[in-house]
Design a protein around this motif. Structure first.
Motif, PDB file in Angstrom:
ATOM      1  N   ASP A 113      -3.153  -1.519 -13.402  1.00  0.00           N
ATOM      2  CA  ASP A 113      -2.262  -2.320 -12.541  1.00  0.00           C
ATOM      3  C   ASP A 113      -1.734  -3.557 -13.261  1.00  0.00           C
ATOM      4  O   ASP A 113      -0.958  -4.320 -12.700  1.00  0.00           O
ATOM      5  CB  ASP A 113      -2.966  -2.703 -11.235  1.00  0.00           C
ATOM      6  CG  ASP A 113      -4.241  -3.487 -11.459  1.00  0.00           C
ATOM      7  OD1 ASP A 113      -4.970  -3.698 -10.492  1.00  0.00           O
ATOM      8  OD2 ASP A 113      -4.509  -3.884 -12.615  1.00  0.00           O
ATOM      9  N   ARG A 114      -2.121  -3.750 -14.511  1.00  0.00           N
ATOM     10  CA  ARG A 114      -1.524  -4.841 -15.285  1.00  0.00           C
ATOM     11  C   ARG A 114      -0.121  -4.465 -15.772  1.00  0.00           C
ATOM     12  O   ARG A 114       0.633  -5.323 -16.206  1.00  0.00           O
ATOM     13  CB  ARG A 114      -2.412  -5.185 -16.488  1.00  0.00           C
ATOM     14  CG  ARG A 114      -3.779  -5.730 -16.137  1.00  0.00           C
ATOM     15  CD  ARG A 114      -4.550  -6.168 -17.371  1.00  0.00           C
ATOM     16  NE  ARG A 114      -4.850  -5.071 -18.285  1.00  0.00           N
ATOM     17  CZ  ARG A 114      -4.211  -4.837 -19.423  1.00  0.00           C
ATOM     18  NH1 ARG A 114      -3.231  -5.633 -19.816  1.00  0.00           N
ATOM     19  NH2 ARG A 114      -4.564  -3.817 -20.192  1.00  0.00           N
ATOM     20  N   PHE A 115       0.177  -3.181 -15.710  1.00  0.00           N
ATOM     21  CA  PHE A 115       1.474  -2.676 -16.182  1.00  0.00           C
ATOM     22  C   PHE A 115       2.408  -2.473 -14.992  1.00  0.00           C
ATOM     23  O   PHE A 115       2.016  -1.868 -13.983  1.00  0.00           O
ATOM     24  CB  PHE A 115       1.311  -1.334 -16.904  1.00  0.00           C
ATOM     25  CG  PHE A 115       0.682  -1.430 -18.264  1.00  0.00           C
ATOM     26  CD1 PHE A 115      -0.668  -1.734 -18.403  1.00  0.00           C
ATOM     27  CD2 PHE A 115       1.436  -1.205 -19.402  1.00  0.00           C
ATOM     28  CE1 PHE A 115      -1.250  -1.818 -19.658  1.00  0.00           C
ATOM     29  CE2 PHE A 115       0.860  -1.280 -20.669  1.00  0.00           C
ATOM     30  CZ  PHE A 115      -0.485  -1.586 -20.792  1.00  0.00           C
TER      31      PHE A 115
ATOM     32  N   ARG B 217      -1.607 -10.209 -18.496  1.00  0.00           N
ATOM     33  CA  ARG B 217      -2.964 -10.439 -19.039  1.00  0.00           C
ATOM     34  C   ARG B 217      -3.261  -9.433 -20.142  1.00  0.00           C
ATOM     35  O   ARG B 217      -4.213  -8.648 -20.067  1.00  0.00           O
ATOM     36  CB  ARG B 217      -3.999 -10.339 -17.922  1.00  0.00           C
ATOM     37  CG  ARG B 217      -3.727 -11.295 -16.755  1.00  0.00           C
ATOM     38  CD  ARG B 217      -4.779 -11.173 -15.655  1.00  0.00           C
ATOM     39  NE  ARG B 217      -4.933  -9.825 -15.130  1.00  0.00           N
ATOM     40  CZ  ARG B 217      -4.130  -9.256 -14.253  1.00  0.00           C
ATOM     41  NH1 ARG B 217      -3.069  -9.902 -13.805  1.00  0.00           N
ATOM     42  NH2 ARG B 217      -4.364  -8.025 -13.826  1.00  0.00           N
ATOM     43  N   THR B 218      -2.454  -9.449 -21.167  1.00  0.00           N
ATOM     44  CA  THR B 218      -2.554  -8.452 -22.230  1.00  0.00           C
ATOM     45  C   THR B 218      -3.948  -8.389 -22.835  1.00  0.00           C
ATOM     46  O   THR B 218      -4.657  -9.410 -22.951  1.00  0.00           O
ATOM     47  CB  THR B 218      -1.531  -8.721 -23.345  1.00  0.00           C
ATOM     48  OG1 THR B 218      -1.660 -10.085 -23.778  1.00  0.00           O
ATOM     49  CG2 THR B 218      -0.117  -8.457 -22.885  1.00  0.00           C
ATOM     50  N   GLN B 219      -4.323  -7.187 -23.220  1.00  0.00           N
ATOM     51  CA  GLN B 219      -5.585  -6.909 -23.892  1.00  0.00           C
ATOM     52  C   GLN B 219      -5.283  -6.336 -25.276  1.00  0.00           C
ATOM     53  O   GLN B 219      -4.194  -5.807 -25.507  1.00  0.00           O
ATOM     54  CB  GLN B 219      -6.408  -5.914 -23.084  1.00  0.00           C
ATOM     55  CG  GLN B 219      -6.683  -6.343 -21.654  1.00  0.00           C
ATOM     56  CD  GLN B 219      -7.587  -7.567 -21.592  1.00  0.00           C
ATOM     57  OE1 GLN B 219      -8.626  -7.609 -22.239  1.00  0.00           O
ATOM     58  NE2 GLN B 219      -7.194  -8.561 -20.814  1.00  0.00           N
ATOM     59  N   GLN B 220      -6.260  -6.388 -26.158  1.00  0.00           N
ATOM     60  CA  GLN B 220      -6.047  -5.883 -27.510  1.00  0.00           C
ATOM     61  C   GLN B 220      -5.701  -4.393 -27.506  1.00  0.00           C
ATOM     62  O   GLN B 220      -4.902  -3.934 -28.334  1.00  0.00           O
ATOM     63  CB  GLN B 220      -7.256  -6.155 -28.392  1.00  0.00           C
ATOM     64  CG  GLN B 220      -7.409  -7.634 -28.745  1.00  0.00           C
ATOM     65  CD  GLN B 220      -8.584  -7.911 -29.651  1.00  0.00           C
ATOM     66  OE1 GLN B 220      -9.587  -7.201 -29.632  1.00  0.00           O
ATOM     67  NE2 GLN B 220      -8.453  -8.960 -30.453  1.00  0.00           N
TER      68      GLN B 220
ATOM     69  N   GLU C  25      -0.981 -13.489 -27.678  1.00  0.00           N
ATOM     70  CA  GLU C  25      -2.412 -13.720 -27.598  1.00  0.00           C
ATOM     71  C   GLU C  25      -2.985 -12.993 -26.390  1.00  0.00           C
ATOM     72  O   GLU C  25      -2.317 -12.884 -25.339  1.00  0.00           O
ATOM     73  CB  GLU C  25      -2.696 -15.213 -27.477  1.00  0.00           C
ATOM     74  CG  GLU C  25      -2.340 -16.005 -28.718  1.00  0.00           C
ATOM     75  CD  GLU C  25      -2.593 -17.491 -28.542  1.00  0.00           C
ATOM     76  OE1 GLU C  25      -2.541 -18.219 -29.548  1.00  0.00           O
ATOM     77  OE2 GLU C  25      -2.841 -17.930 -27.395  1.00  0.00           O
ATOM     78  N   LYS C  26      -4.173 -12.550 -26.524  1.00  0.00           N
ATOM     79  CA  LYS C  26      -4.881 -11.891 -25.420  1.00  0.00           C
ATOM     80  C   LYS C  26      -4.816 -12.769 -24.172  1.00  0.00           C
ATOM     81  O   LYS C  26      -5.019 -13.981 -24.240  1.00  0.00           O
ATOM     82  CB  LYS C  26      -6.328 -11.654 -25.841  1.00  0.00           C
ATOM     83  CG  LYS C  26      -7.193 -11.009 -24.791  1.00  0.00           C
ATOM     84  CD  LYS C  26      -8.615 -10.853 -25.314  1.00  0.00           C
ATOM     85  CE  LYS C  26      -9.548 -10.405 -24.200  1.00  0.00           C
ATOM     86  NZ  LYS C  26     -10.937 -10.264 -24.677  1.00  0.00           N
ATOM     87  N   GLY C  27      -4.482 -12.142 -23.047  1.00  0.00           N
ATOM     88  CA  GLY C  27      -4.414 -12.855 -21.784  1.00  0.00           C
ATOM     89  C   GLY C  27      -3.013 -13.295 -21.378  1.00  0.00           C
ATOM     90  O   GLY C  27      -2.775 -13.628 -20.207  1.00  0.00           O
ATOM     91  N   LYS C  28      -2.085 -13.291 -22.337  1.00  0.00           N
ATOM     92  CA  LYS C  28      -0.704 -13.680 -22.007  1.00  0.00           C
ATOM     93  C   LYS C  28       0.051 -12.501 -21.402  1.00  0.00           C
ATOM     94  O   LYS C  28      -0.307 -11.338 -21.591  1.00  0.00           O
ATOM     95  CB  LYS C  28       0.033 -14.122 -23.284  1.00  0.00           C
ATOM     96  CG  LYS C  28      -0.611 -15.278 -23.996  1.00  0.00           C
ATOM     97  CD  LYS C  28      -0.193 -16.583 -23.411  1.00  0.00           C
ATOM     98  CE  LYS C  28      -0.661 -17.723 -24.309  1.00  0.00           C
ATOM     99  NZ  LYS C  28      -0.374 -19.044 -23.723  1.00  0.00           N
TER     100      LYS C  28
END
Lengths: 114, 111
Positions: free
Chosen positions: A63-65, A81-84, A14-17
């Motif tokens: 920077d999420r990666f 914080r995954t995004q679509q 899910e988005k955000g995980k």
């Protein structure tokens, strides 16, 4: 092992995980690479490891990666914080030596962010 | 951004025919490689040609490289249904360990 292995094969989140993708390179290969393949962008380089250090992080999209490699072997790519738009196939490759041209690819992890 | 551009984007041929795919790139390279991908999963290395080489063969594969035109071609002779896949060219430059891929040609070989 006989080839590069990756796990999981598929991941729906899910988005955000946060998600963690794992790569196990060919035994003895010192160089390890992460690429991403998406419909809109094709195949893109993300990061490269020589041993446990990452001389080239130029392809990480934000920077999420992040990625790490321990013991000169297994590598983990973490997306926070995954995004679509992170939905893609994440491919790992390894080569015997850094700079050796032929990179051997794993089967990839297909990530779907809902 | 993509370095290489393959054409055609899609190619459909009958089994036994030859298939030719082309790749163009923009900057100077150390070598150019061709990979095959089945069903959107792992890439299989086919052949590598260095910047000082003009032609290379491997089984039913023939690759040419023209550095003056910054282009390469992959020829698959006597195609088989099992050759159905997407084919990508990838380049690497001096001092760079990353591969830069084109967008690929989707080949369909009809039995």
């Amino acid at each position: 092992g006989a080839g590069v292995s990756q796990s999981p094969s598929n991941k729906v989140t899910e988005k955000g995980k946060d998600v963690e993708l794992r790569c196990d390179p060919i035994s003895g290969h010192t160089a390890l690479y992460w690429y991403r393949q998406s419909l809109g962008q094709g195949l893109e380089f993300l990061i490269y490891f020589q041993g446990n250090s990452a001389p080239d992080k130029s392809g990480l999209p934000s920077d999420r990666f992040s990625a790490e490699r321990t013991g000169g072997s297994v590598s983990t790519l973490t997306i926070q914080r995954t995004q679509q738009e992170d939905s893609a196939v994440y491919l790992c490759a390894s080569s015997l030596l850094a700079g050796e041209e032929t990179q051997y690819f794993g089967p990839g992890t297909r990530l779907l962010v809902l | 951004s993509q370095q290489g551009e393959e054409d055609p984007q899609a190619l459909s041929i009958q089994e036994g025919e030859n298939a030719t795919m082309n790749c163009s790139y923009k900057t100077s390279i150390n070598n150019l490689q061709w990979y095959r991908q089945n069903s959107g999963r792992g890439l299989v290395h086919l052949i590598l040609i260095r910047s000082n080489e003009r032609e290379k063969h491997s089984g039913r594969l023939r690759v040419t490289l023209d550095t003056s035109k910054k282009s390469s071609s992959l020829l698959i002779t006597a195609s088989r249904a099992a050759d159905t896949a997407s084919y990508f060219c990838a380049t690497s430059g001096a001092g760079s360990y990353q591969l830069t891929f084109g967008k690929g040609t989707k080949l369909s070989v009809i039995p």
